[in-house]
Design a protein around this motif. Sequence first.
Motif, PDB file in Angstrom:
ATOM      1  N   TYR A  15       0.809  -1.210   0.000  1.00 56.85           N
ATOM      2  CA  TYR A  15       0.000   0.000   0.000  1.00 56.85           C
ATOM      3  C   TYR A  15       0.848   1.268   0.000  1.00 56.85           C
ATOM      4  CZ  TYR A  15      -3.704  -3.324   0.887  1.00 56.85           C
ATOM      5  OH  TYR A  15      -4.568  -4.384   0.763  1.00 56.85           O
ATOM      6  N   GLY A  16       1.430   1.599   1.136  1.00 56.48           N
ATOM      7  CA  GLY A  16       2.171   2.853   1.233  1.00 56.48           C
ATOM      8  C   GLY A  16       3.583   2.790   0.688  1.00 56.48           C
ATOM      9  N   LEU A  17       4.140   1.583   0.584  1.00 53.09           N
ATOM     10  CA  LEU A  17       5.482   1.380   0.019  1.00 53.09           C
ATOM     11  C   LEU A  17       5.404   0.243  -0.994  1.00 53.09           C
ATOM     12  CD1 LEU A  17       7.676   1.578   3.279  1.00 53.09           C
ATOM     13  CD2 LEU A  17       7.556   3.314   1.473  1.00 53.09           C
ATOM     14  N   LYS A  18       4.854   0.526  -2.152  1.00 52.91           N
ATOM     15  CA  LYS A  18       4.660  -0.504  -3.176  1.00 52.91           C
ATOM     16  C   LYS A  18       5.890  -0.573  -4.079  1.00 52.91           C
ATOM     17  CE  LYS A  18       2.773  -3.446  -6.018  1.00 52.91           C
ATOM     18  NZ  LYS A  18       2.732  -4.880  -5.653  1.00 52.91           N
ATOM     19  N   LEU A  19       6.523  -1.744  -4.111  1.00 51.16           N
ATOM     20  CA  LEU A  19       7.715  -1.966  -4.937  1.00 51.16           C
ATOM     21  C   LEU A  19       7.331  -2.671  -6.227  1.00 51.16           C
ATOM     22  CD1 LEU A  19      10.872  -2.025  -5.232  1.00 51.16           C
ATOM     23  CD2 LEU A  19      10.788  -4.263  -4.092  1.00 51.16           C
ATOM     24  N   VAL A  20       7.798  -2.148  -7.357  1.00 50.15           N
ATOM     25  CA  VAL A  20       7.583  -2.778  -8.660  1.00 50.15           C
ATOM     26  C   VAL A  20       8.876  -2.687  -9.476  1.00 50.15           C
ATOM     27  CG1 VAL A  20       5.104  -2.344  -8.737  1.00 50.15           C
ATOM     28  CG2 VAL A  20       6.656  -0.587  -9.577  1.00 50.15           C
ATOM     29  N   PRO A  21       9.068  -3.572 -10.464  1.00 55.22           N
ATOM     30  CA  PRO A  21       8.230  -4.726 -10.803  1.00 55.22           C
ATOM     31  C   PRO A  21       8.398  -5.873  -9.800  1.00 55.22           C
ATOM     32  CG  PRO A  21      10.160  -4.652 -12.228  1.00 55.22           C
ATOM     33  CD  PRO A  21      10.207  -3.412 -11.387  1.00 55.22           C
ATOM     34  N   ASN A  22       7.609  -6.919 -10.016  1.00 55.78           N
ATOM     35  CA  ASN A  22       7.534  -8.008  -9.034  1.00 55.78           C
ATOM     36  C   ASN A  22       8.847  -8.756  -8.853  1.00 55.78           C
ATOM     37  OD1 ASN A  22       4.866  -7.530  -8.458  1.00 55.78           O
ATOM     38  ND2 ASN A  22       4.111  -8.885 -10.068  1.00 55.78           N
ATOM     39  N   ASP A  23       9.711  -8.723  -9.860  1.00 53.36           N
ATOM     40  CA  ASP A  23      10.959  -9.495  -9.741  1.00 53.36           C
ATOM     41  C   ASP A  23      12.080  -8.688  -9.075  1.00 53.36           C
ATOM     42  OD1 ASP A  23      11.241  -7.769 -11.846  1.00 53.36           O
ATOM     43  OD2 ASP A  23      12.201  -9.196 -13.192  1.00 53.36           O
ATOM     44  N   SER A  24      11.737  -7.496  -8.596  1.00 59.13           N
ATOM     45  CA  SER A  24      12.733  -6.719  -7.852  1.00 59.13           C
ATOM     46  C   SER A  24      12.939  -7.357  -6.480  1.00 59.13           C
ATOM     47  CB  SER A  24      12.281  -5.270  -7.680  1.00 59.13           C
ATOM     48  OG  SER A  24      13.155  -4.591  -6.791  1.00 59.13           O
ATOM     49  N   ASN A  25      14.195  -7.494  -6.120  1.00 57.17           N
ATOM     50  CA  ASN A  25      14.524  -8.008  -4.795  1.00 57.17           C
ATOM     51  C   ASN A  25      15.314  -6.928  -4.081  1.00 57.17           C
ATOM     52  OD1 ASN A  25      14.891  -9.701  -2.599  1.00 57.17           O
ATOM     53  ND2 ASN A  25      16.757 -10.603  -3.460  1.00 57.17           N
ATOM     54  N   SER A  26      14.607  -5.873  -3.673  1.00 57.19           N
ATOM     55  CA  SER A  26      15.258  -4.670  -3.163  1.00 57.19           C
ATOM     56  C   SER A  26      15.800  -4.878  -1.753  1.00 57.19           C
ATOM     57  CB  SER A  26      14.277  -3.498  -3.172  1.00 57.19           C
ATOM     58  OG  SER A  26      14.846  -2.392  -2.515  1.00 57.19           O
ATOM     59  N   ILE A  27      17.103  -5.030  -1.668  1.00 55.82           N
ATOM     60  CA  ILE A  27      17.748  -5.150  -0.356  1.00 55.82           C
ATOM     61  C   ILE A  27      17.535  -3.863   0.440  1.00 55.82           C
ATOM     62  CG2 ILE A  27      19.949  -5.424   0.833  1.00 55.82           C
ATOM     63  CD1 ILE A  27      18.886  -7.957  -0.525  1.00 55.82           C
ATOM     64  N   GLU A  28      17.611  -2.726  -0.263  1.00 56.68           N
ATOM     65  CA  GLU A  28      17.466  -1.436   0.417  1.00 56.68           C
ATOM     66  C   GLU A  28      16.093  -1.300   1.059  1.00 56.68           C
ATOM     67  OE1 GLU A  28      20.373  -1.001  -2.986  1.00 56.68           O
ATOM     68  OE2 GLU A  28      18.361  -1.820  -2.770  1.00 56.68           O
ATOM     69  N   LEU A  29      15.044  -1.701   0.343  1.00 57.16           N
ATOM     70  CA  LEU A  29      13.702  -1.593   0.913  1.00 57.16           C
ATOM     71  C   LEU A  29      13.528  -2.576   2.069  1.00 57.16           C
ATOM     72  CD1 LEU A  29      10.944  -0.262   0.877  1.00 57.16           C
ATOM     73  CD2 LEU A  29      10.197  -1.947  -0.817  1.00 57.16           C
ATOM     74  N   LYS A  30      14.083  -3.770   1.924  1.00 55.42           N
ATOM     75  CA  LYS A  30      14.021  -4.748   3.029  1.00 55.42           C
ATOM     76  C   LYS A  30      14.708  -4.189   4.274  1.00 55.42           C
ATOM     77  CE  LYS A  30      13.742  -8.957   0.214  1.00 55.42           C
ATOM     78  NZ  LYS A  30      14.462 -10.154  -0.255  1.00 55.42           N
ATOM     79  N   ASN A  31      15.855  -3.542   4.066  1.00 53.83           N
ATOM     80  CA  ASN A  31      16.571  -2.953   5.198  1.00 53.83           C
ATOM     81  C   ASN A  31      15.752  -1.822   5.831  1.00 53.83           C
ATOM     82  OD1 ASN A  31      18.737  -4.671   4.812  1.00 53.83           O
ATOM     83  ND2 ASN A  31      19.918  -3.205   3.608  1.00 53.83           N
ATOM     84  N   LEU A  32      15.092  -1.036   4.989  1.00 52.32           N
ATOM     85  CA  LEU A  32      14.261   0.043   5.498  1.00 52.32           C
ATOM     86  C   LEU A  32      13.100  -0.496   6.314  1.00 52.32           C
ATOM     87  CD1 LEU A  32      13.219   2.956   5.714  1.00 52.32           C
ATOM     88  CD2 LEU A  32      12.152   2.669   3.458  1.00 52.32           C
ATOM     89  N   ILE A  33      12.424  -1.523   5.794  1.00 49.56           N
ATOM     90  CA  ILE A  33      11.290  -2.120   6.500  1.00 49.56           C
ATOM     91  C   ILE A  33      11.743  -2.692   7.844  1.00 49.56           C
ATOM     92  CG2 ILE A  33       9.572  -3.957   6.457  1.00 49.56           C
ATOM     93  CD1 ILE A  33       8.868  -1.615   4.667  1.00 49.56           C
ATOM     94  N   SER A  34      12.908  -3.346   7.858  1.00 44.71           N
ATOM     95  CA  SER A  34      13.442  -3.897   9.116  1.00 44.71           C
ATOM     96  C   SER A  34      13.658  -2.787  10.133  1.00 44.71           C
ATOM     97  CB  SER A  34      14.768  -4.629   8.863  1.00 44.71           C
ATOM     98  OG  SER A  34      14.558  -5.754   8.052  1.00 44.71           O
ATOM     99  N   TYR A  35      14.121  -1.647   9.651  1.00 43.13           N
ATOM    100  CA  TYR A  35      14.356  -0.508  10.549  1.00 43.13           C
ATOM    101  C   TYR A  35      13.022   0.063  11.059  1.00 43.13           C
ATOM    102  CZ  TYR A  35      16.183   3.943  12.268  1.00 43.13           C
ATOM    103  OH  TYR A  35      16.493   5.021  13.061  1.00 43.13           O
ATOM    104  N   LEU A  36      12.014   0.093  10.198  1.00 44.49           N
ATOM    105  CA  LEU A  36      10.725   0.671  10.578  1.00 44.49           C
ATOM    106  C   LEU A  36      10.011  -0.151  11.635  1.00 44.49           C
ATOM    107  CD1 LEU A  36       9.216   1.838   7.143  1.00 44.49           C
ATOM    108  CD2 LEU A  36      10.429   3.208   8.848  1.00 44.49           C
ATOM    109  N   ILE A  37      10.258  -1.460  11.638  1.00 46.75           N
ATOM    110  CA  ILE A  37       9.531  -2.314  12.591  1.00 46.75           C
ATOM    111  C   ILE A  37      10.322  -2.595  13.860  1.00 46.75           C
ATOM    112  CG2 ILE A  37       8.160  -3.408  10.789  1.00 46.75           C
ATOM    113  CD1 ILE A  37       9.997  -5.806  10.888  1.00 46.75           C
ATOM    114  N   LYS A  38      11.466  -1.971  13.998  1.00 47.29           N
ATOM    115  CA  LYS A  38      12.268  -2.138  15.218  1.00 47.29           C
ATOM    116  C   LYS A  38      11.493  -1.663  16.446  1.00 47.29           C
ATOM    117  CE  LYS A  38      17.085  -1.915  13.681  1.00 47.29           C
ATOM    118  NZ  LYS A  38      18.318  -1.091  13.708  1.00 47.29           N
TER     119      LYS A  38
END
Length: 239
Positions: free
Chosen positions: A216-239
């Motif tokens: 929803y608020g952080l939609k990553l495209v296309p589907n085959d993207s494996n964004s390490i940066e976004l994963k790291n950001l999400i991990s930081y947001l849920i700390k």
Amino acid sequence: MSNNKEYNVYIDESGDEGINKGSKYFILTAIIVEKEKDLEISKSVDLIKENLEMQQKSQLHWKLLKGMPNKKMIMDIVSGLDIKIINVIIDTKCIQFIPSNNIYNFFSGYLYERICWYMNEKNGIANINISSRGNLSKKKLSEYLNNKNHKKFNIDTNRINQIKIIPNERKKLLQLADCCCSALFQALKYNNEPHFDYIKRIKQKLYSKNNNVLSYGLKLVPNDSNSIELKNLISYLIK
């Protein structure tokens, strides 16, 4: 839809959508505000300018700001506003079959889809204000959104009242959209906690459903993207 609540939506972008020659990420950001609260919320840009260490008399532009304290102050003010933020993060390195000059229109479908989802939830109707850019055409965008044969997106055009393309300096909330969009761009570009902190400060403003912000608020495209940066950001947001 005369009984619907009206919302104003402000859309800006960050990055360069040139495939293999631009930035890794190209981001589209929408800020959604209730129309009746628009004037009050837009005054936050004046407050931001007053609090900047080096005052900007002209338009507010994230790239011209110096120092993290200024940028953190902006995000803190944003965190107190009655707004909702939607970001579509396009990983240009994973795009193979779409020409660079079509990326904006094609992937903006994800943004308008989510704007319409939000309007449906709120029984609202959206007035779209888009920051002008060289190759952006209101006619082409309207045709794109009204293309009923476009099966990829679930865009309820009945939820869109009007579309305007406006120079950034003419609308304060377009300038605020620029700040939110550019903050996310820098968070992904630098991929570190000091820059992730910008987004953590406005985390509660990101559009989410059932605590799911990624679709929803952080939609990553296309589907085959494996964004390490976004994963790291999400991990930081849920700390």
